[in-house]
Design an enzyme around this catalytic site. Structure first.
Site, PDB file in Angstrom:
ATOM      1  N   ASP A   1       0.816  -1.214   0.000  1.00  0.00           N
ATOM      2  CA  ASP A   1       0.000   0.000   0.000  1.00  0.00           C
ATOM      3  C   ASP A   1       0.845   1.258   0.000  1.00  0.00           C
ATOM      4  O   ASP A   1       0.646   2.156  -0.822  1.00  0.00           O
ATOM      5  CB  ASP A   1      -0.920   0.043   1.230  1.00  0.00           C
ATOM      6  CG  ASP A   1      -1.951  -1.071   1.217  1.00  0.00           C
ATOM      7  OD1 ASP A   1      -1.838  -1.983   0.374  1.00  0.00           O
ATOM      8  OD2 ASP A   1      -2.854  -1.030   2.067  1.00  0.00           O
TER       9      ASP A   1
ATOM     10  N   ARG B   1       0.259   6.126  17.427  1.00  0.00           N
ATOM     11  CA  ARG B   1       0.077   7.138  16.380  1.00  0.00           C
ATOM     12  C   ARG B   1       0.688   8.489  16.708  1.00  0.00           C
ATOM     13  O   ARG B   1       1.272   9.138  15.830  1.00  0.00           O
ATOM     14  CB  ARG B   1      -1.409   7.278  16.062  1.00  0.00           C
ATOM     15  CG  ARG B   1      -2.065   5.987  15.554  1.00  0.00           C
ATOM     16  CD  ARG B   1      -1.191   5.239  14.614  1.00  0.00           C
ATOM     17  NE  ARG B   1      -1.856   4.111  13.967  1.00  0.00           N
ATOM     18  CZ  ARG B   1      -1.219   3.231  13.215  1.00  0.00           C
ATOM     19  NH1 ARG B   1       0.111   3.325  13.028  1.00  0.00           N
ATOM     20  NH2 ARG B   1      -1.882   2.240  12.644  1.00  0.00           N
TER      21      ARG B   1
ATOM     22  N   ASP C   1      -7.200   5.981  12.600  1.00  0.00           N
ATOM     23  CA  ASP C   1      -5.782   6.327  12.489  1.00  0.00           C
ATOM     24  C   ASP C   1      -5.545   7.600  11.701  1.00  0.00           C
ATOM     25  O   ASP C   1      -4.661   8.389  12.025  1.00  0.00           O
ATOM     26  CB  ASP C   1      -5.007   5.155  11.884  1.00  0.00           C
ATOM     27  CG  ASP C   1      -4.858   4.033  12.890  1.00  0.00           C
ATOM     28  OD1 ASP C   1      -4.847   4.321  14.098  1.00  0.00           O
ATOM     29  OD2 ASP C   1      -4.771   2.870  12.469  1.00  0.00           O
TER      30      ASP C   1
ATOM     31  N   SER D   1      -6.921  -7.141   8.316  1.00  0.00           N
ATOM     32  CA  SER D   1      -6.170  -5.897   8.405  1.00  0.00           C
ATOM     33  C   SER D   1      -5.499  -5.889   9.764  1.00  0.00           C
ATOM     34  O   SER D   1      -6.179  -5.995  10.787  1.00  0.00           O
ATOM     35  CB  SER D   1      -7.132  -4.706   8.264  1.00  0.00           C
ATOM     36  OG  SER D   1      -6.460  -3.515   8.543  1.00  0.00           O
TER      37      SER D   1
END
Lengths: 406, 406, 406, 406
Positions: free
Chosen positions: D16, D96, D125, D180
């Site tokens: 990705d 994050r 996210d 995922s």
């Protein structure tokens, strides 16, 4: 967004929303239903009918919502002694959910697939209208012209009027004021103009509902307010409907210079904004409700309400009246109010409102126990020693083990 | 309780605590150390020395604690915009931890094994004194004469004076007032007398620090208050010490009829109690602090402070200044205040204080974004759509699945 | 305290409360009414009748309160996902208000002027019993023998038995355990003995309701729990009464080593205390209730519940079940539960319980929106940009004005 | 959005983000700086260098942030016993803000005007990355390709690779999993696939970090964890760095089947989402931290922390680590932790972790007072009477005036 056939517009009859009518018709090739409500803004609503007709509107709703507004929105909110950011009585915020609800009801009645409003993309009102609409009818479409078009100045709006032959008297209404204003039975607000400089004092001529404290009578006015189940029901013994009562308090408050407020507040969309407000009746109600609660509510219930209040206020300010969390909080607040009965005597004088007396058949004030005189054993002072000792125990243990607090 | 050799007494020099000196000497066969503090109550403290000497006291402490009081107790409390039960500025509550601390310090210096005070067994002050004392010195013993003796009327006290040859001028001091009063730099309070009937309006002659709004000047007074790190540091540009500043505000407020309060409050020991308060300077400070925060604090920080405030107020009211939970909350509050700098312009007029302007180099007010005029792209109104849509998503899903809010 | 003629005693039939019967008769020269309740402690209650009779008691109440206990106390508490101090499921705390209520009902029926209980002066239970009693019948008198007498050891109690000819088999019951224990349908607790050293691991033989995880079956047990209105109503499709359901869950949990807890907790009276608990069914219920709420509750309602829970738990722990503030919170909690319907599949295995599936006709889980696959436009990802931008606005303004976060 | 010259991309080296590199270069005609961090995800980060080079990237950052991650993010969060919605240990959320901070630092170093990431428009996210970026550098531009492009399926991404000659081995990495996933030193998460049906049990083969409880050893593992200032510093007496300690706990926990979680959670963007998590070390840390706090923290501090925790958790979950309100809460939390020292003994067994012992030189557990045996006067049971009486006073007054609680 799918094709829109019919849109219900919150229509004031003024310049902006009249432009919106035409703009919606042109831009979306759709029918416009107008909805104009009397929520006590102090302007005639009936003239909106002719204006809407002149714009080719076929379905026109004009409603007197004053009683519903005060009974089902203002009063429930005051049960919580609600204040946003320590100052603001939420006069604008509390009117929006009612408008949103009515827009949706009319959309359902007329088979409209969208609603529209004249709020800008910078303010809180768009959020309040749209959250309400989505919460009540999830498939509804929302058109917010101010976020879409480029008519972002008075000049462009006027030009648009001319081009589209919108009768010019639409544009006359608010010319006198350099401020952006909003009014309903609870308050009138002012934003913009010189207020955009937070250091500048608001001009005396800006205020519309109240005389200045300086111009108020030199003698105080005393009133007595009767409460039942947490809501005011009478003034000086005269029972009144919710709207009539609030209107009367607005007059009394306004005449005594009560309820002016000048603040910088935090909008939900992220910026700070200066606003001035007049809330004469609401300012009296807040004081009175706290006073009647002070003798009728249990201490811990009162404290719990005080701790929940800021988030309840925030919900309303942010537009979440129509949400399950507001209803959950309301359940708790309302549960506490059945005992909030009695009366409060208030002194109104040159800008201030003071509670000078309160009494109730549901009073928890116990003169036998509270007295500084001999209480005939109603309270045993020796109990205090154990109370203090055990409340201190954890602190003593900690100190004994060397924990320092200084 | 083990044998007590020496006790430190919070001594005002008045009748009650003079009786306590003798009663302690007689009842516990112990030495009494007196401690008299000037915390701005407005009475000379030095005369207490001769009175204590006349009672045979050998160790006499007379301290001027005014600066410490305002700097370390009043100002930190105002950083939180602290109000108890929506109304009360905690004037009495906030003085107690300082007295408790000083009692313990003196106990440590003089080798005393107990402290004593003149608070009754019905009120909050006993709790505040004693929790503080236990938290700071867990092994200390506490003697609360009002909970032990049977001198529970003025007559009995006078009789005791005569029997024990306590000079009668001790008894003169507060004869003029039918009220139980307490004063310090932050406020003066009134309880008892006709106030025990919550419906009765307080008499005008009761109030001592402020003129009535009616008697205040017909012209408003404007002042500007400078803040640094959340605390006021100057008035109209003139820097002052904490105590001097608060004293000045008291004068200004009192002259304009500001700061009177009449409430029924909930005591920690469980009963409701009527109290009247004059807090002229504090009332101004609360308004001013909120105003300076309104332009300098982040929204969410401000809201968090508002949600924490009621429990912080309750801690102070209940006597838990000296506790780890108060210190934990204080850490959060203080952490937020470094940016609270700037100045607030205030209008004082016949009982009300209004913030009319505020400015700061740390202002978060962004005129470019807040403006109702063209903002040159500072704010993209289209962002509001996504903001509203996602905030509405959970409500839409729920409504789509049949959840009703009405 | 005025003369007591009749006292209702919470009577277990064991040594301690049998001594109390006699001690009350002798000390207060009063009649004793015994009240023995089956709340699922796992011991026969009927034998208490003969024992009471042998002690000369004339009015003997023996009640099966198991269904009421679970339906009106345990289940309402679990609606809030209640945990005290992050760990404790309040097994003892929640039984006390029911006992208090029943004591008062019996006092009313029998015309008794006092109640009595066997809780010590150090624990929480005295507070829970007495607060409940006072809240329900403010004029009631309370006799707490452990705070009055000097029989503060087992030896002295035995001696007292002999002197007063109390049949010795009373004393036999709990001889086997060195622990102070309390049991009801929700849990069994252990305190004292080696547990007074918080570093010492509890002995395996202490635990009575559950096998050790090590001894539990090597294969997991799966169950499905059905919920209606926030309460469990069936296991694996079989509807059961509240008490039957909890009993079944206790068996299932106990057999799989579930629900043991070993903590140090903070008592209301001020000290820390080590306790071990077995709550097999309750541990399953907590997990299951959270799981069914996870798909049926609105996010903000769930978060509000989570924020209110600690203070709700504290109220129950501290003994304020019978208080207006608990009822106010309960109103909010219960208001949220009508949608909490559906079923949860759980895996029980060697000490742990895991939710492995949940489904409901009231589910707010929207697979069309949540999917990682193509959602056919159910969610417009572009909305996220505006959402983030406006949520960030206050932070960007602050950063733009030089506020540092690092 | 103004012209972008250089963008810093959070680059994993996978398919990705490799597509994103090329897409950014093509779409924005800009230079891409890649940033790859080792935060303990368990994959080599160095291979990302060659891949980035192959894509023409000139400025490549590869950082080992494991220690910083655990020390400055994970540990501070665990000081608050942080759990989102009663279950989730925030393993993804807490990583994050570190990534966001590093992206901004690199943007500053390289003079980039934008950042980019590979998070979708549906998840949390994106919010966390972007709120952090805006808060730290308000003028930064953000490119979120998933919200812009139409490569919304694996097939389209593969096609894009082919068309743009992106080396195919990029695409191989995560082929094995239908889920995922996200991993760092605190946890690994799974979403999507069969999990999109909340009733379906997760397959055993999904889990990667832990053995199933069934497959875990038949003998328990005991460990002792040492704490200093609220953070763990050693296992079984062996001091370790934060990252090493957490890694070790992950191994110990994983080997004993500890830390699996299966929940439906509420995303900030408004939908419910099913997630499975493995947090072996974190699950141990939560239990241990509560245990060490249980003997070292004051009761009211502990309760205040419990009441603040849900909103602290929500802040982190929603992406507000870099916000003044998080820092304000952190100040309060950290202020409480200096006394949180000592050690906890834990039993790890087939999926569960139990605290079996705790001790500390800062312990507030007072065996003299807590004991069930004779306490030699350390605690005066008679104090309890006054404590209860005054706590009951408001309830008695209310009941005496006819308020019913039943």
């Amino acid at each position: 967004m799918s094709k829109i056939d019919k849109v219900v517009l919150a229509y004031s009859g003024g310049l902006d929303t009249s432009v919106i009518v035409r703009w919606l018709q042109d831009t979306y090739d759709c029918e416009v239903v107008t909805f104009t409500a009397d929520i006590g803004q102090g302007e005639e609503v009936e003239p909106a009918r002719a204006k809407a007709e002149a714009l080719g509107v076929k379905e026109i709703y004009i409603d007197d919502l004053r009683e519903e507004f005060v009974r089902d929105y203002v009063f429930p909110m005051f049960r919580a002694n609600t204040i946003y950011e320590g100052e603001y009585l939420l006069g604008t915020s509390i009117a929006r959910p009612l408008i949103a609800k009515r827009l949706i009801e009319i959309a359902n009645e007329t088979g409209a697939d969208a609603i529209s409003h004249g709020a800008t993309g910078k303010g809180n009102d768009q959020v309040r209208f749209e959250l309400g609409a989505y919460a009540l009818k999830p498939g509804i479409q929302v058109i917010a012209p101010w976020r879409e078009w480029d008519l972002n100045s008075r000049e462009k709006l006027m030009e648009y009027c001319e081009q589209h032959k919108i009768p010019v008297d639409f544009s006359g209404k608010k010319k006198k004021s350099p401020y952006s204003m909003d009014a309903n039975l609870l308050h009138i607000s002012y934003e913009g103009g010189v207020l955009e400089e937070p250091w500048a004092e608001a001009e005396e001529e800006m205020w519309r509902w109240s005389v200045s404290p300086e111009a108020a009578p030199d003698q105080p006015t005393y009133i007595t307010l009767q409460y039942k189940g947490g809501d005011p029901v009478a003034i000086d013994g005269e029972e009144m409907s919710p709207a009539a009562l609030l209107e009367k308090l607005n007059k009394l408050g306004g005449a005594n210079g009560i309820g002016r407020l000048d603040i910088v507040e935090n909008r939900y969309v992220g910026m700070k904004s200066r606003g001035c407000y007049e809330t004469p009746g609401g300012t009296i109600l807040l004081k009175a409700h706290r006073a009647i609660e002070s003798i009728t509510l249990d201490r811990e219930v009162a404290h719990l309400k005080d701790e929940l209040m800021p988030r309840y206020a925030k919900l309303i300010y942010n537009g979440y009246w129509w949400s399950p969390e507001r209803e959950m909080l309301q359940a708790a607040i309302d549960q506490s109010q059945s005992v909030v009965n009695g009366e409060v005597r208030l002194k109104l004088y040159k800008g201030s409102v003071t509670a000078v007396g309160r009494r109730s058949e549901d009073s928890l004030f116990d003169e036998r126990i509270a007295t500084f005189e001999d209480d005939a054993g109603a309270y045993d002072q020796k109990d205090a020693e154990g109370f203090i000792k055990l409340n201190a125990l954890r602190l003593r243990i900690a100190a004994g083990k060397g924990r320092d607090l200084i």
